[in-house]
Design an enzyme around this catalytic site. Structure first.
Site, PDB file in Angstrom:
ATOM      1  N   GLN A 208      49.533  47.884  39.064  1.00  0.00           N
ATOM      2  CA  GLN A 208      48.392  48.215  40.001  1.00  0.00           C
ATOM      3  C   GLN A 208      48.136  49.609  39.714  1.00  0.00           C
ATOM      4  O   GLN A 208      49.121  50.419  39.578  1.00  0.00           O
ATOM      5  CB  GLN A 208      48.976  47.986  41.389  1.00  0.00           C
TER       6      GLN A 208
ATOM      7  N   LYS B 246      47.016  40.033  46.683  1.00  0.00           N
ATOM      8  CA  LYS B 246      47.275  39.304  45.420  1.00  0.00           C
ATOM      9  C   LYS B 246      48.502  38.468  45.496  1.00  0.00           C
ATOM     10  O   LYS B 246      48.499  37.067  45.157  1.00  0.00           O
ATOM     11  CB  LYS B 246      47.363  40.282  44.232  1.00  0.00           C
TER      12      LYS B 246
ATOM     13  N   ASP C 119      45.848  41.379  33.497  1.00  0.00           N
ATOM     14  CA  ASP C 119      44.703  42.129  33.843  1.00  0.00           C
ATOM     15  C   ASP C 119      43.681  42.307  32.617  1.00  0.00           C
ATOM     16  O   ASP C 119      42.369  42.756  32.904  1.00  0.00           O
ATOM     17  CB  ASP C 119      45.259  43.632  33.846  1.00  0.00           C
TER      18      ASP C 119
HETATM   19  N1  GUN Z   1      43.197  48.690  40.944  1.00  0.00           N
HETATM   20  C1  GUN Z   1      41.901  48.393  41.343  1.00  0.00           C
HETATM   21  N2  GUN Z   1      41.638  47.410  40.851  1.00  0.00           N
HETATM   22  C2  GUN Z   1      42.635  46.843  39.830  1.00  0.00           C
HETATM   23  C3  GUN Z   1      42.623  45.901  38.919  1.00  0.00           C
HETATM   24  O1  GUN Z   1      41.779  44.957  38.967  1.00  0.00           O
HETATM   25  N3  GUN Z   1      43.707  45.635  38.294  1.00  0.00           N
HETATM   26  C4  GUN Z   1      44.784  46.759  38.643  1.00  0.00           C
HETATM   27  N4  GUN Z   1      45.905  46.709  37.654  1.00  0.00           N
HETATM   28  N5  GUN Z   1      44.729  47.684  39.358  1.00  0.00           N
HETATM   29  C5  GUN Z   1      43.465  47.785  39.960  1.00  0.00           C
END
Ligand code: GUN
Length: 290
Positions: A94, A50, A117
């Site tokens: 995350q 990311k 998110d």
């Molecule tokens: N962990 C796995 N997928 C995601 C996501 O899309 N957002 C977040 N914050 N954590 C994740």
């Protein structure tokens, strides 16, 4: 029939390039902060991907890596600091978090205007109410893939397999908002193969490796595989038995290289949207008239 393969890697690259071009004309770098707590190894990979994608597209991106022993109160204080920082447009915590921290508390602590998110209850509620707000990245990426597949959404029978807060529920809301006839199926659904066979659009987000079989697919259906699983032979695979389904479907997204890259691109799309909305800019990036 052999399905068209929906290349999320190429589509994600195209979307990221488009976002980069918009940022270049913006005069400032939208700020993204990804918060990682502890040492979950998969999270390490996701967060790096990311961050790299954000920097490449011209965002001001940084990861805050907090130690496993971080208390919930310390994490909430860190989130409050990011909420108050005017240079930060998007905050992503995350998941999963260490067991002693409630994910719900962390999600609710993020300023909804910076919730890239789309997990905050206010944004989830806006989506359910058909209002504008920040939308979870994976379902948003799936909508891009469906557009790429050229599916006519109004009136189409769509089945979402899975009811998670992150994918299944928001996915169903987006499809409903696009005038699909939506069914949400899950582990307690009776006759899952039969439900799938009625679908013209099938979104597999059940979290079970190769659960969706070839004879569950209506000929000509569009199949989007949100799953990511380590298969017995060590390869990565989705929730769809790809080799069986590819001969029945009209289009299918592969794993890897389908939904995953779109999720990252949509995180950046959300961050740019949050930056523009927070700063009172409109589509042409001028100040909105008051
Ligand atoms: N962990 C796995 N997928 C995601 C996501 O899309 N957002 C977040 N914050 N954590 C994740």
């Amino acid at each position: 029939m052999t399905a068209r393969i929906l290349d999320g890697k190429a589509l994600g690259t195209k979307l990221r390039a488009r976002l980069g071009a918009r940022i270049a004309g913006l005069g400032f770098k939208p700020g993204l902060r990804v918060v990682r707590v502890g040492e979950d190894p998969a999270s390490g990979v996701y967060v790096r991907n990311k961050d790299r994608a954000a920097l490449e597209a011209g965002f001001d991106s940084a990861t805050l890596h907090l130690p496993e022993a971080t208390s919930e109160a310390m994490l909430l204080a860190e989130i409050a600091r990011l909420n108050a920082d005017p240079a930060v447009d998007g905050i992503l915590v995350q998941l999963p978090l260490p067991g002693h921290i409630r994910a719900e508390a962390a999600i609710a602590a993020v300023d909804p205007a910076k919730d890239v998110d789309g997990f905050h209850p206010l944004n989830a509620g806006r989506l359910a109410a058909g209002q504008k707000g920040l939308v979870p990245c994976t379902p948003r990426g799936v909508m891009h893939l469906l557009a790429e597949a050229g599916v006519v959404l109004p009136g189409a029978r769509a089945l979402v397999l899975g009811r998670s807060q992150i994918v299944g529920r928001p996915m169903a809301q987006l499809l409903l908002g696009a005038d699909c006839t939506v069914t949400i199926a899950h582990s307690r659904t009776r006759d899952l193969p039969g439900e799938c066979r009625r679908a013209e659009i099938l979104i597999a987000a059940a979290g079970r490796a190769e659960m969706v079989r070839g004879d569950w697919i209506s000929p000509g259906a569009v199949v989007i595989d949100v799953g990511i699983n380590r298969l017995a032979d060590g390869r990565l695979g989705g929730d769809v038995a790809f080799q069986e389904v590819v001969v029945h479907a009209a289009a299918i997204s592969p794993v890897p290289g389908g939904v995953g890259p779109m999720t990252i691109a949509c995180l950046l799309e959300n961050t740019l949207e949050a930056a523009v909305a927070r700063r009172g800019l409109v589509a042409g990036w001028r100040k909105a008239p008051r």
